[in-house]
Design an enzyme around this catalytic site. Sequence first.
Site, PDB file in Angstrom:
ATOM      1  CB  SER A 131      21.540 -14.312  13.291  1.00 19.00           C
ATOM      2  OG  SER A 131      20.283 -14.442  12.649  1.00 19.00           O
ATOM      3  N   GLY A 183      14.040 -14.411  18.813  1.00 26.15           N
ATOM      4  CA  GLY A 183      13.648 -14.532  17.414  1.00 26.15           C
ATOM      5  C   GLY A 183      12.715 -15.710  17.190  1.00 26.15           C
ATOM      6  CG  ASP A 238      13.607 -21.093  13.246  1.00 28.82           C
ATOM      7  OD1 ASP A 238      14.637 -20.603  12.776  1.00 28.82           O
ATOM      8  OD2 ASP A 238      13.566 -21.724  14.323  1.00 28.82           O
ATOM      9  N   GLY A 281      13.606 -23.056  17.239  1.00 33.47           N
ATOM     10  CA  GLY A 281      14.473 -24.214  17.404  1.00 33.47           C
ATOM     11  C   GLY A 281      15.513 -24.380  16.321  1.00 33.47           C
ATOM     12  N   GLY A 282      15.507 -23.433  15.366  1.00 33.42           N
ATOM     13  CA  GLY A 282      16.523 -23.495  14.320  1.00 33.42           C
ATOM     14  C   GLY A 282      17.941 -23.519  14.887  1.00 33.42           C
ATOM     15  CD  GLU A 298      15.239 -20.364  21.455  1.00 34.83           C
ATOM     16  OE1 GLU A 298      14.474 -21.154  20.865  1.00 34.83           O
ATOM     17  OE2 GLU A 298      16.056 -19.630  20.853  1.00 34.83           O
TER      18      GLU A 298
END
Length: 223
Positions: A34, A86, A88, A99-100, A107
């Site tokens: 997000s 981003g 986590d 890895g969320g 990535e």
Amino acid sequence: SNQDQLKRDVARAALEYITPMLEADTIVGVGTGSTANFFIDMLAEKKGLFDGTVASSEASAERLKRHGIPVYDLNAVDGIRVYVDGADETNPLLELIKGGGAALTREKIVAACSDEFVCIADGSKWVEVLGNFPLPVEVIPMARSYVARELVKLGGDPVYRDGVTTDNGNVILDVHNMQISKPIEMEEAINNITGVVTNGLFANRPADILLLGTADGVKTVKS
Ligand code: DER
């Protein structure tokens, strides 16, 4: 929400940070999640000032293409000037858990290929010790049970992320209850389990700079 505003703040800060890097042949690596999505939507403002992107997931590739931003296969580019993604969790050394969003393998590949890794995160991701967030591990499907047993030996409590298949056709185990006081050693120990494709610890290669969104503004932390 307020967290969304903090994500927008760090996405904007990342865009401002990379703008001086943008030239006609610049390739930008783009993450998943997000916060990365806010960055993608803002990156469209700079379309035409740089060559194009490499994406860390099919979802991000599609979002970029919807903005008319060129997306290249990693094998088609010589290098990536900067990767924005981003996390986590991040500790003060900018060692990350990622890895969320189940994109950890691509990535980690894009990060490995990038000259500079800019991590963008709202303040809730900042921890002193990694491991409160369950550590995602991407596993070859046939090895799932074997890898789970090996992760238990490392002190973890692996939970199968039911119904999720990664862009690479693999499965995810989320490992709970790990107090990761030595991230580099833990990353290497998990990598050594046969059947593991990638784990979500970005410690051997941490972020180079963190833009952390807080109520007092965006903090810049360098590793
Ligand atoms: O899956 C990932 O690694 C994402 O980058 C995740 O770590 C951050 O997702 P968020 O920006 O939606 O919190």
